[in-house]
Design an enzyme around this catalytic site. Structure first.
Site, mmCIF file in Angstrom:
data_model
loop_
_atom_site.group_PDB
_atom_site.id
_atom_site.type_symbol
_atom_site.label_atom_id
_atom_site.label_comp_id
_atom_site.label_asym_id
_atom_site.label_seq_id
_atom_site.Cartn_x
_atom_site.Cartn_y
_atom_site.Cartn_z
ATOM 1 N N SER A 151 0.835 -1.424 0.260
ATOM 2 C CA SER A 151 -0.470 0.155 0.069
ATOM 3 C C SER A 151 0.770 0.932 0.192
ATOM 4 O O SER A 151 0.473 2.290 -0.584
ATOM 5 C CB SER A 151 -1.245 -0.018 1.176
ATOM 6 O OG SER A 151 -2.019 -0.541 0.701
ATOM 7 N N TYR A 240 -10.533 2.731 5.702
ATOM 8 C CA TYR A 240 -8.991 2.655 4.509
ATOM 9 C C TYR A 240 -10.260 1.639 3.417
ATOM 10 O O TYR A 240 -9.683 0.644 3.323
ATOM 11 C CB TYR A 240 -8.810 2.355 5.457
ATOM 12 C CG TYR A 240 -7.167 1.832 4.859
ATOM 13 C CD1 TYR A 240 -6.588 3.088 4.415
ATOM 14 C CD2 TYR A 240 -6.189 0.899 4.398
ATOM 15 C CE1 TYR A 240 -5.369 2.648 3.237
ATOM 16 C CE2 TYR A 240 -5.717 0.352 3.531
ATOM 17 C CZ TYR A 240 -4.821 1.469 3.106
ATOM 18 O OH TYR A 240 -3.148 1.313 2.250
#
Length: 601
Positions: A151, A240
């Protein structure tokens, strides 16, 4: 077009209230003009950041004012997690890791530990035992090992998106559907580009595209068509979401007519000279790449040289949420370019005002409901759980599922990069947060807090503890004033410092109301402080009640994650009949420290 202008937000507090600091003030300090009603600690915002123009170069900790013993311990701290530890039992935290730390452009640490490739497979649950490669086939970790960033890749997507904002092609507050019409499906017509970057779109966190849909085209289409989570209203909750960044990657491709990997290459890695950074590194680099996870459930075996994330892999290795591979040295250039305000060696990737806009906490209104929501545009902000003492309201970074992270502290012009293969051989072996905290703590501890006297007191940096420093007065006070110097930096809400007074020999305690000042800043506190204290010594005065017998300073911490700590110096108390306590004189020996230690210049 809204461009980079942030919406109206409450100020970013740099300390949520303060407690005890003061130079040795005379007893008359009690008559000083108090702060105005409703006064509060000052704030620190991206406008306070001073961008430099440093070029990375190797050097020594002392060149940039760091304590070398803390910098030098980073490799040993990382090596300790190559085996199970009390804070990471049952399995090692990773097979190997690389750390790089820098301040003011000087790289003070760059080291590797463990193995880049150690395992061939993993045994069945619940043991998940690693099946090691033959010794001669294992590959040691090197400082220039290439890692799957997971990420952390989102930052590259963010940067190319912000480049399009700068060029007027993208409006942060425009609906995503303006650029990607099919995104409007599933109740998403009101979702804006800014919401994708701050993870407030209302999209769910994840959908297993790789196993539900047979082709990359169908997977991208499904990602864009995914409806909002049940009950979600765009902009009102923090989740998220990988799906949001997948959509952002598609958006920049639509706007420019070019693939994401080309945009990242031309807009970020080429101008910065990041020659080891990109998507789909290819088999010729496999010997330099850290292996990741054994994924027989996906028909992949040991993943090595291909992106670990199943969705990114099924999308061809290039996606907005994952897919970038890089080295610590390349990421150091990216970090330094951001500390330079978007420029490195004369090559600019972002404007300075864009970088500042990316560090505003747009999710501040959501903090009460979502304490972990602090976000700029793409960047995580002020995350003590991996930034530790480098945290501040403008500290920024990101983590990656494979065991990667960057932490950038613009107030000290420093950063630390930790790259590990913590999913090798299996994600079930646990996170590497303990190691992330260790290297961030080491760099923070290397930045000394200089006492104003020969020796101050510091609360010992312990987790899940309350430690006290007690000052017995020479006699019961007849009113009067206490003063002291106070330096604090704690995890907001979860760790705090407190000043109390006893009038019965220490049997019971009550908070003392504090008046604090530093230069032209003044405010008051009810006796308890938490958060970022501005990294300065505050001068504090407290009016004492009649018959006060003891003063007490305390520091309370939760189970993990800390700031740089709590310090007290130059404790003085006096009333109209004279001195009650003088910490720099004969009374120093009367202090009772329980979990506090001397901190010398």
């Amino acid at each position: 077009m809204s461009s980079l202008r942030p919406p109206a937000l409450r100020p970013l507090a740099i300390g949520l209230t303060v407690a005890v600091l003061g130079a040795a003030l005379p007893a008359t300090a009690a008559s000083a003009t108090p702060p105005p009603a409703g006064s509060a600690p000052p704030v620190v915002t991206p406008a306070d950041i001073h961008f430099r123009h440093d070029t990375l170069r190797p050097g020594h900790a002392r060149q940039v004012g760091l304590l070398p013993e803390h910098v030098d311990r980073m490799p040993a701290d990382l090596a300790a997690y190559l085996e199970p530890t009390p804070d990471h039992p049952n399995h090692p935290a990773y097979a190997g890791a690389v750390v790089l730390a820098a301040k003011d452009g000087v790289v003070v640490q760059h080291a590797a530990v463990g193995a880049a490739a150690k395992y061939a497979a993993v045994g069945p649950p619940p043991g998940l035992a690693g099946v090691e490669l033959p010794a001669d086939e294992q590959i040691p970790m090197r400082p220039d090992t290439i890692f799957d960033l997971a990420s952390v890749s989102k930052l590259f997507t963010t940067i190319v998106a912000m480049q399009q904002v700068e060029r007027g092609r993208v409006d942060l507050d425009a609906p995503v559907a303006r650029y990607v019409p099919e995104f409007a499906a599933g109740g998403k017509a009101a979702v804006t580009v800014r919401m994708l970057l701050t993870h407030t779109s209302g999209l769910p966190a994840f959908v297993p595209l790789w196993s539900r849909y047979p082709t990359p085209a169908e997977r991208f289409a499904a990602a864009l068509a995914t409806p909002l989570a049940p009950g979600a209203e765009p902009g009102t909750r923090y989740v998220y979401s990988d799906l949001g960044l997948i959509a952002l990657g598609v958006l920049v491709e639509r706007v420019t007519g070019r693939p994401l990997d080309a945009l990242v290459a031309d807009g970020v890695t080429a101008p910065l000279g990041m020659t080891d950074t990109g998507y789909n590194p290819g088999p010729q680099r496999r010997s330099r790449i850290a292996a990741t996870e054994y994924q027989p459930y996906a028909g992949r075996g040991m993943v090595w040289g291909e992106v670990h994330d199943e969705n990114a892999w099924s999308l061809g290795g290039v996606a907005g949420h994952a897919g970038v591979f890089s080295t610590a040295a390349d990421l150091a250039v990216l970090c330094q370019s951001l500390l330079n305000g978007g420029e490195y060696r004369g090559r600019r990737i972002l404007r300075a005002d864009t970088v500042r806009a990316m560090l505003v906490n747009y999710n501040a209104p959501l903090e009460q409901a979502y304490p972990e929501s602090d976000r700029g545009l793409g960047f995580e902000l002020d995350k003590h759980w991996y930034m530790m003492g480098l945290s501040s309201p403008v500290a920024f970074g990101h983590t990656g599922f494979t065991g990667t992270s960057i932490v950038v502290d613009p107030l000290s012009h420093s950063f630390v990069i930790l790259l590990s293969n913590r999913v090798h051989p299996d994600r079930g072996w646990g996170s590497n947060n303990v190691a992330r905290r260790a290297v961030a703590r080491d760099l923070a501890e290397a930045m000394p807090v200089r006492p104003r006297s020969r020796e101050a007191w510091r609360a010992d940096p312990r987790d899940l503890a309350t430690v006290t420093l007690t000052a017995p007065l020479r006699r019961a006070a007849r009113g009067g004033t206490a003063s002291f110097l106070f330096w604090y930096d704690t995890e907001p809400r979860f760790d705090s410092a407190r000043f109390e007074v006893s009038t019965d020999g220490g049997a019971t305690w009550a908070p003392g109301r504090l008046l604090l000042r530093h230069a032209d800043r003044r405010w008051s506190s009810d006796g308890t402080v938490t958060g970022h204290g501005g990294r300065v010594w505050w001068q504090v005065s407290v009016e004492l009640p009649d018959r006060a017998t003891h003063l007490r300073f305390s520091s309370t911490t939760d189970a993990s994650s800390q700031g740089r700590g709590v310090y007290v110096d130059r404790i003085v108390a006096a009333d109209r009949d004279g001195l009650l306590f003088q910490g720099e004189g004969a009374d120093a020996a009367r202090l009772v420290p329980v979990g506090w230690s001397p901190a010398r210049a």
